[in-house]
Design a protein around this motif. Structure first.
Motif, PDB file in Angstrom:
ATOM      1  N   MET A 158       0.823  -1.202   0.000  1.00 43.74           N
ATOM      2  CA  MET A 158       0.000   0.000   0.000  1.00 43.74           C
ATOM      3  C   MET A 158       0.863   1.262   0.000  1.00 43.74           C
ATOM      4  SD  MET A 158      -3.034  -1.118   2.630  1.00 43.74           S
ATOM      5  CE  MET A 158      -1.878  -1.396   3.956  1.00 43.74           C
ATOM      6  N   ASN A 159       0.246   2.363  -0.360  1.00 47.68           N
ATOM      7  CA  ASN A 159       0.961   3.631  -0.481  1.00 47.68           C
ATOM      8  C   ASN A 159       1.680   4.028   0.805  1.00 47.68           C
ATOM      9  OD1 ASN A 159       0.185   3.918  -3.110  1.00 47.68           O
ATOM     10  ND2 ASN A 159      -1.634   5.131  -2.641  1.00 47.68           N
ATOM     11  N   CYS A 160       1.011   3.848   1.941  1.00 46.74           N
ATOM     12  CA  CYS A 160       1.603   4.275   3.207  1.00 46.74           C
ATOM     13  C   CYS A 160       2.840   3.463   3.570  1.00 46.74           C
ATOM     14  CB  CYS A 160       0.574   4.164   4.335  1.00 46.74           C
ATOM     15  SG  CYS A 160      -0.714   5.428   4.272  1.00 46.74           S
ATOM     16  N   MET A 161       3.054   2.326   2.928  1.00 48.26           N
ATOM     17  CA  MET A 161       4.176   1.471   3.293  1.00 48.26           C
ATOM     18  C   MET A 161       5.351   1.587   2.337  1.00 48.26           C
ATOM     19  SD  MET A 161       2.344  -2.015   4.657  1.00 48.26           S
ATOM     20  CE  MET A 161       3.908  -2.582   5.286  1.00 48.26           C
ATOM     21  N   ASN A 162       5.117   2.072   1.127  1.00 49.34           N
ATOM     22  CA  ASN A 162       6.228   2.076   0.187  1.00 49.34           C
ATOM     23  C   ASN A 162       6.469   3.421  -0.488  1.00 49.34           C
ATOM     24  OD1 ASN A 162       4.120   2.315  -1.557  1.00 49.34           O
ATOM     25  ND2 ASN A 162       4.394   0.333  -2.572  1.00 49.34           N
ATOM     26  N   GLU A 173      -4.832   4.867   4.527  1.00 46.06           N
ATOM     27  CA  GLU A 173      -5.212   4.631   3.132  1.00 46.06           C
ATOM     28  C   GLU A 173      -6.619   5.171   2.894  1.00 46.06           C
ATOM     29  OE1 GLU A 173      -3.186   3.447   0.894  1.00 46.06           O
ATOM     30  OE2 GLU A 173      -1.586   3.151   2.363  1.00 46.06           O
ATOM     31  N   THR A 174      -6.804   5.847   1.777  1.00 41.97           N
ATOM     32  CA  THR A 174      -8.113   6.384   1.403  1.00 41.97           C
ATOM     33  C   THR A 174      -8.787   5.432   0.423  1.00 41.97           C
ATOM     34  OG1 THR A 174      -7.207   7.649  -0.453  1.00 41.97           O
ATOM     35  CG2 THR A 174      -7.223   8.714   1.716  1.00 41.97           C
ATOM     36  N   PRO A 175     -10.105   5.536   0.269  1.00 41.45           N
ATOM     37  CA  PRO A 175     -10.817   4.642  -0.664  1.00 41.45           C
ATOM     38  C   PRO A 175     -10.271   4.686  -2.086  1.00 41.45           C
ATOM     39  CG  PRO A 175     -12.368   5.802   0.737  1.00 41.45           C
ATOM     40  CD  PRO A 175     -11.027   6.409   0.993  1.00 41.45           C
ATOM     41  N   LYS A 176      -9.655   5.784  -2.484  1.00 40.01           N
ATOM     42  CA  LYS A 176      -9.129   5.906  -3.847  1.00 40.01           C
ATOM     43  C   LYS A 176      -7.669   5.506  -3.923  1.00 40.01           C
ATOM     44  CE  LYS A 176     -12.314   9.632  -5.133  1.00 40.01           C
ATOM     45  NZ  LYS A 176     -12.430  11.013  -5.653  1.00 40.01           N
ATOM     46  N   ALA A 179      -3.150   8.388  -0.086  1.00 38.29           N
ATOM     47  CA  ALA A 179      -2.684   8.445   1.293  1.00 38.29           C
ATOM     48  C   ALA A 179      -3.128   9.761   1.920  1.00 38.29           C
ATOM     49  CB  ALA A 179      -1.168   8.318   1.356  1.00 38.29           C
ATOM     50  N   ALA A 180      -3.582   9.701   3.148  1.00 38.10           N
ATOM     51  CA  ALA A 180      -3.980  10.895   3.887  1.00 38.10           C
ATOM     52  C   ALA A 180      -3.301  10.866   5.259  1.00 38.10           C
ATOM     53  CB  ALA A 180      -5.493  10.950   4.042  1.00 38.10           C
ATOM     54  N   GLU A 188      -2.830  19.049  16.045  1.00 32.12           N
ATOM     55  CA  GLU A 188      -3.699  19.489  14.964  1.00 32.12           C
ATOM     56  C   GLU A 188      -2.953  19.388  13.640  1.00 32.12           C
ATOM     57  OE1 GLU A 188      -4.966  23.421  15.816  1.00 32.12           O
ATOM     58  OE2 GLU A 188      -6.366  22.832  17.410  1.00 32.12           O
ATOM     59  N   LEU A 189      -3.673  18.996  12.592  1.00 31.57           N
ATOM     60  CA  LEU A 189      -3.078  18.881  11.268  1.00 31.57           C
ATOM     61  C   LEU A 189      -2.785  20.269  10.713  1.00 31.57           C
ATOM     62  CD1 LEU A 189      -2.312  16.581   9.308  1.00 31.57           C
ATOM     63  CD2 LEU A 189      -4.496  16.975   8.150  1.00 31.57           C
ATOM     64  N   ALA A 190      -1.565  20.467  10.239  1.00 23.93           N
ATOM     65  CA  ALA A 190      -1.164  21.763   9.700  1.00 23.93           C
ATOM     66  C   ALA A 190      -1.827  22.022   8.352  1.00 23.93           C
ATOM     67  CB  ALA A 190       0.357  21.823   9.570  1.00 23.93           C
ATOM     68  N   LYS A 191      -1.660  23.233   7.850  1.00 21.72           N
ATOM     69  CA  LYS A 191      -2.280  23.601   6.584  1.00 21.72           C
ATOM     70  C   LYS A 191      -1.743  22.791   5.409  1.00 21.72           C
ATOM     71  CE  LYS A 191      -3.300  28.354   8.004  1.00 21.72           C
ATOM     72  NZ  LYS A 191      -3.072  29.805   7.724  1.00 21.72           N
ATOM     73  N   ASN A 192      -0.511  22.301   5.511  1.00 17.76           N
ATOM     74  CA  ASN A 192       0.036  21.485   4.414  1.00 17.76           C
ATOM     75  C   ASN A 192      -0.486  20.051   4.426  1.00 17.76           C
ATOM     76  OD1 ASN A 192       1.374  20.242   6.531  1.00 17.76           O
ATOM     77  ND2 ASN A 192       3.390  21.022   5.985  1.00 17.76           N
ATOM     78  N   LYS A 193      -1.385  19.729   5.410  1.00 16.92           N
ATOM     79  CA  LYS A 193      -2.040  18.422   5.512  1.00 16.92           C
ATOM     80  C   LYS A 193      -1.066  17.277   5.759  1.00 16.92           C
ATOM     81  CE  LYS A 193      -6.030  20.277   4.805  1.00 16.92           C
ATOM     82  NZ  LYS A 193      -6.990  20.413   5.929  1.00 16.92           N
ATOM     83  N   ARG A 194       0.155  17.603   6.190  1.00 21.46           N
ATOM     84  CA  ARG A 194       1.144  16.567   6.487  1.00 21.46           C
ATOM     85  C   ARG A 194       1.712  16.717   7.896  1.00 21.46           C
ATOM     86  NH1 ARG A 194       2.776  17.439   0.912  1.00 21.46           N
ATOM     87  NH2 ARG A 194       2.373  15.553  -0.331  1.00 21.46           N
ATOM     88  N   ASP A 195       2.110  17.922   8.226  1.00 21.70           N
ATOM     89  CA  ASP A 195       2.717  18.155   9.536  1.00 21.70           C
ATOM     90  C   ASP A 195       1.646  18.232  10.628  1.00 21.70           C
ATOM     91  OD1 ASP A 195       5.226  18.262   8.389  1.00 21.70           O
ATOM     92  OD2 ASP A 195       5.117  20.426   8.042  1.00 21.70           O
ATOM     93  N   CYS A 196       2.075  18.012  11.855  1.00 23.39           N
ATOM     94  CA  CYS A 196       1.175  18.055  13.002  1.00 23.39           C
ATOM     95  C   CYS A 196       1.661  19.110  13.982  1.00 23.39           C
ATOM     96  CB  CYS A 196       1.109  16.689  13.689  1.00 23.39           C
ATOM     97  SG  CYS A 196       0.357  15.401  12.669  1.00 23.39           S
ATOM     98  N   LEU A 197       0.750  19.954  14.438  1.00 27.17           N
ATOM     99  CA  LEU A 197       1.076  21.042  15.354  1.00 27.17           C
ATOM    100  C   LEU A 197       0.677  20.655  16.770  1.00 27.17           C
ATOM    101  CD1 LEU A 197      -0.199  24.056  13.205  1.00 27.17           C
ATOM    102  CD2 LEU A 197       2.108  23.096  13.300  1.00 27.17           C
ATOM    103  N   LEU A 198       1.597  20.836  17.690  1.00 27.74           N
ATOM    104  CA  LEU A 198       1.347  20.506  19.096  1.00 27.74           C
ATOM    105  C   LEU A 198       0.338  21.474  19.701  1.00 27.74           C
ATOM    106  CD1 LEU A 198       2.198  18.860  21.640  1.00 27.74           C
ATOM    107  CD2 LEU A 198       3.953  20.600  22.022  1.00 27.74           C
TER     108      LEU A 198
END
Length: 336
Positions: A158-162, A173-176, A179-180, A188-198
């Motif tokens: 799957m995408n999240c693994m490779n 994994e998303t239905p399509k 990766a999310a 909280e999820l940052a605006k770039n949808k990748r980083d996490c804010l404490l």
């Protein structure tokens, strides 16, 4: 008739003796001992020469005949508790947020190093933080959804693994078949949808005492009689500093530092302020006098951390080791 009159006067005289208060004959009536007082149940009854007096018990307020509990937590001082204050009848007690433990003074809170017990449950690497901890994986592995187990990266699957999905915390994994990214609780999820804010909901935001969420992340502050450390997270007791008091170990380190030659860039001497700042930084390291520790010294983000070998216990000064401990897994209970 004379006999009847005599008997009548004898009866009234006897009745009068029974109704006259005892103190009239020199005998004081102790209303407190006989429970005939009107003091409140939360008051103390004190007998006097001709009466009694009611006084509310410590932790209560009123005139003694009616007393009510004093809520020590209902003030800006918060009962002196650096985290949470819980009011109880006639008293109060302090508690700490998750990831912290109550200090011996019953008011301050210390960080708990979760990594010292079973590696914090982490499969590979455990990193202690103020009020919490996090797990990391070795090269070639990534952290699973439970944030403790490490999964080996494979070329297929799957995408999240490779793929380099870029998620700082959790990849799903998303239905399509995409990766999310998601974040652990307290982030909280940052605006770039990748980083996490404490946020302050995780490990008190990394703050020792008080935490306030801002647009730039958690902002730390300290309780009364404490000052914020240079790391903007830990709180230092500044009462002793204000009174000019110094630990013996600090004084010893200061004497050693006076002999250290401070570099002079561009052949220009540093100012006294810069020198004091340099000395302060040097003092907060295990490289100088073992950080003041009696045994083991470890450099952390909040300064040096001292520890003792088995059979010895770390004393209240946070530096000295004393042994020999006669019991194992002892539990110290604090009563309030």
């Amino acid at each position: 008739m004379e006999t009847v009159t005599c008997l009548t006067w004898t009866f009234y005289f006897s009745l009068l003796l029974l109704t006259v208060p005892r103190f009239a004959s020199g005998q004081d009536m102790d209303e407190c001992a006989e429970n005939t007082d009107t003091c409140d149940v939360d008051a103390i009854c004190q007998n006097t020469a001709s009466s009694y007096r009611c006084m509310c018990k410590p932790g209560y307020k009123g005139n003694g005949h009616r007393c009510s509990d004093i809520d020590e937590c209902d003030s800006d001082y918060n009962g002196g508790c650096v985290h949470e204050c819980i009011n109880i009848p006639g008293n109060y007690r302090c508690t700490c947020y998750d990831g912290f433990m109550l200090a011996e003074d019953g008011h301050n809170c210390f960080d708990v190093n979760e990594c010292e017990v079973n590696n914090g449950g982490c499969q590979h690497v455990c990193i202690n933080t103020m009020g919490s901890y996090e797990c990391l994986c070795k090269d070639g592995f990534f952290l699973s959804d439970n944030q403790h187990t490490c999964i080996h990266r494979s070329e297929g699957g799957m995408n999240c693994m490779n793929k380099a999905h870029g998620c700082q915390h959790i990849c799903i994994e998303t239905p399509k078949a995409g990766a999310a990214c998601e974040c652990r609780p307290g982030f909280e999820l940052a605006k770039n949808k990748r980083d996490c804010l404490l946020t302050c909901n995780h490990g008190n935001g990394g703050c020792h005492h008080m935490c306030d969420d801002t647009d730039d992340g958690p902002m730390c502050a300290c309780h009364q009689n404490y000052m914020l450390h240079s790391d903007d997270k830990a709180c230092i007791d500044n009462v002793g500093r204000q009174r000019g008091e110094k630990r013996v170990a600090d004084a010893s380190q200061e004497r050693r530092l006076t002999a250290i030659e401070i570099p002079e860039p561009n052949a220009t001497s540093l100012s006294d302020v810069d020198k004091r700042a340099t000395r302060r930084l040097l003092m907060e390291t295990c490289a100088i006098n073992n950080g003041g520790c009696d045994r083991t010294c470890k450099d952390t983000s909040t300064g040096v951390h001292c520890s003792c070998p088995a059979g010895f216990t770390l004393q209240a000064d946070g530096k000295t080791c004393k042994g020999e401990v006669k019991c194992h897994n002892c539990v110290i209970a604090m009563l309030f």
